[in-house]
Enzyme design. Structure first.
Site, short mmCIF file in Angstrom:
data_model
loop_
_atom_site.label_atom_id
_atom_site.label_comp_id
_atom_site.label_asym_id
_atom_site.label_seq_id
_atom_site.Cartn_x
_atom_site.Cartn_y
_atom_site.Cartn_z
N ASP A 67 -12.39 0.68 13.72
CA ASP A 67 -12.93 -0.34 12.54
C ASP A 67 -13.84 -1.13 12.82
O ASP A 67 -14.11 -1.40 13.93
CB ASP A 67 -11.71 -0.68 11.86
CG ASP A 67 -10.60 -1.36 12.49
OD1 ASP A 67 -11.20 -1.73 13.69
OD2 ASP A 67 -9.63 -1.88 12.05
N HIS A 138 -0.66 -2.21 7.96
CA HIS A 138 -1.98 -1.68 8.07
C HIS A 138 -2.18 -1.07 9.47
O HIS A 138 -1.81 -1.64 10.38
CB HIS A 138 -2.93 -2.38 7.39
CG HIS A 138 -3.61 -3.61 8.38
ND1 HIS A 138 -3.73 -4.72 7.98
CD2 HIS A 138 -4.01 -3.55 9.67
CE1 HIS A 138 -4.24 -5.60 9.04
NE2 HIS A 138 -4.66 -4.83 10.02
N GLU A 143 -5.38 -0.64 4.53
CA GLU A 143 -4.49 -1.77 3.72
C GLU A 143 -3.34 -1.04 2.73
O GLU A 143 -3.80 0.01 2.40
CB GLU A 143 -5.35 -2.81 2.80
CG GLU A 143 -6.20 -3.72 4.01
CD GLU A 143 -5.69 -4.62 4.69
OE1 GLU A 143 -4.17 -4.37 4.99
OE2 GLU A 143 -6.14 -5.61 5.08
#
Ligand code: GLP
Length: 256
Positions: A67, A138, A143
């Site tokens: 990410d 998460h 999330e």
């Protein structure tokens, strides 16, 4: 899911590094999935030690980071591009050109997410994915409340995650980005093997939900219960709320 409880972080790092070493001994040009955060730091150090000793080489490997924040300028010290270079790429023999991170500074982040998903597929998919977990359950930045079958996408960060990460922004939550590009849960589930590291009492509830809770969007990591080859490595503090802790100790690395 294999549940392995270890007495310290160094033992966990050695076990995860053993798995990674096996994967890349059999497939030197394989794909390693990377996570930022403090949980995998000892794993990266251990990989660095093994590369230095000649026991492991990632010279032909490719790597994909999970990410990236959206909106930080390129080169910012808290971009995951910068962080992963610092904590991983600089310690091993991987070609920096083969370390991929979503482009959080793209003019069109949604398109950057689609491009990233395609790049992972074109590379043949992830052979071994290193994971941490957020205190709200998460993984990457998926999330609570998101789709359990998402692919790489632009997502929002919860107040809890921004608070957890404020320590990297001088404790100032207002400086923590509100959005990210993250691999989706289905992207992560496509990895052929997964090793998750969970350290400390602050993760004990998330660990319990992950291992023993119902699969739900409230605790996104629970999707890993469906993965055929996932191992969860916990220290004693992280394991402290597990109901069946004695059973996991009994079956140990053989798993269940
Ligand atoms: C961030 C990252 C996650 C990481 C989590 C936990 O939110 N996006 O990939 O697992 O932090 O971080 P730490 O290991 O520092 O607790």
């Amino acid at each position: 899911m294999k549940v392995i409880i270890a007495s310290n972080e160094a033992d966990i790092a050695r076990m995860v590094a053993d798995d990674i070493q096996s994967v890349f001994a059999a497939k030197p040009d394989g794909v390693l999935g990377l996570a930022t955060g403090s949980s995998p730091l000892a794993v990266y150090d251990e990989l660095g030690t093994r590369v230095a000793s000649g026991a492991l080489s990632l010279a032909q490997a490719k790597a994909f980071q999970l990410d990236e924040y959206v909106g930080l300028p390129q080169g910012h010290e808290q971009t995951y591009r910068y962080v992963i270079n610092d904590i991983f790429a600089s310690k091993v023999d991987i070609d920096p050109a083969n370390v991929h991170v979503p482009n959080g500074a793209a003019a069109d982040p949604a398109q950057a997410a689609i491009d990233y998903e395609q790049a992972i597929m074109q590379a043949g998919g992830v052979d071994y994915q290193i994971l941490g977990i957020g205190s709200d359950g998460h993984i990457a930045f998926n999330e609570p409340g998101g789709s359990l079958s998402s692919r790489t996408h632009v997502g929002g960060l919860t107040a809890q995650s921004r608070q957890d990460n404020a320590r990297f922004f001088d404790g100032d939550i207002s400086r923590v980005p509100t959005h990210c590009i993250t691999q989706g849960l289905e992207t992560i589930m496509a990895a052929r093997q997964i090793g998750m590291v969970i350290l400390g009492a602050g993760k004990a509830q998330a660990a319990r939900e992950l291992v023993e809770g119902a699969v739900s969007a409230r605790w996104p990591a629970t999707i890993l219960q469906f993965h055929p080859n996932a191992s969860v490595y916990l220290d004693e503090e992280a394991a402290s709320q597990l109901e069946l802790i004695d059973f996991y100790r009994e079956v140990g690395v053989q798993g269940n």
